[in-house]
Scaffold this active site. Sequence first.
Site, PDB file in Angstrom:
ATOM      1  N   ASP A  63     -32.101  20.058 -12.370  1.00 52.42           N
ATOM      2  CA  ASP A  63     -31.666  21.459 -12.319  1.00 52.42           C
ATOM      3  C   ASP A  63     -30.169  21.523 -12.025  1.00 52.42           C
ATOM      4  OD1 ASP A  63     -34.311  22.142 -12.586  1.00 52.42           O
ATOM      5  OD2 ASP A  63     -34.622  22.349 -10.421  1.00 52.42           O
TER       6      ASP A  63
HETATM    7  N1  URA Z   1     -37.786  18.757  -9.490  1.00 51.41           N
HETATM    8  C1  URA Z   1     -37.125  19.934  -9.372  1.00 51.41           C
HETATM    9  O1  URA Z   1     -37.666  20.915  -8.889  1.00 51.41           O
HETATM   10  N2  URA Z   1     -35.851  19.995  -9.798  1.00 51.41           N
HETATM   11  C2  URA Z   1     -35.183  18.928 -10.309  1.00 51.41           C
HETATM   12  O2  URA Z   1     -34.011  19.042 -10.660  1.00 51.41           O
HETATM   13  C3  URA Z   1     -35.881  17.726 -10.412  1.00 51.41           C
HETATM   14  C4  URA Z   1     -37.183  17.654  -9.998  1.00 51.41           C
END
Ligand code: URA
Length: 237
Positions: free
Chosen positions: A106
């Site tokens: 993310d």
């Molecule tokens: N899980 C998440 O919630 N976000 C990420 O970026 C990676 C794994």
Amino acid sequence: MEQKIRLQVFLSHSGISSRRRAGEWIKAGRCSVNGKKVLEPSYPIDPDRDVIKLDGKKVVLRKKTYILLNKPAGIVTTRKDKFAKKTVLDILPEKFRHLYPVGRLDKDTTGLLLLTNDGELTHRLTHPRFEVDKSYLAVLNRPLEKSDLRRMEKGILIDKVPTAPCKIHCRDDTTVEITLHEGRKRQIKRMFSALGYRVIELMRLKEAHLTLGNLKPGQWRFLSPPEIKGLYRSVGL
Ligand code: URA
């Protein structure tokens, strides 16, 4: 000696896509072999003699490159962003902008991100069937209760589908290390959210045997040949 391989495999080896996506492109009629449109992903081709085109452009095999980046917060992992936000590829020198991120982090997640043009390896590292472990450090908004830890480790429902078992190690009340091999969208945040927790910070520490070492956010390095070999072994190649 003539060595034929499947068209879909050739495209993934050329580094332009994963094998799965190459199959979709072929079925959509975007590929030709020696000037003839081919719709069959398993169509046999000779990489030394046949001319393969995608959307009319010749596909050539490129040298495989493997990069490990410590992704900083605030940039997106997608290759091209419609809204012209900064992407992880903007961190790399121009000559590596043809690489693909292996999976996604993310925008606000930091840490280990691999980038490569090795389509088959990408496919296997991101497919849950190959069960490659990824470890994350998560900082939560409140202490994790033992009973919730156990529920998460066994698997909980996200979008009515159970998550695979995972491992959780508490560094302190609110800081946990979680290791899983699935990679559903925003999986860790949604797993904690399902039990009433908010993830304040998230950092990927490890993928297969690879760790960040002393790379600072925004820094990157090439994988060493033994690291590449180890990754291949971890996905049965
Ligand atoms: N899980 C998440 O919630 N976000 C990420 O970026 C990676 C794994």
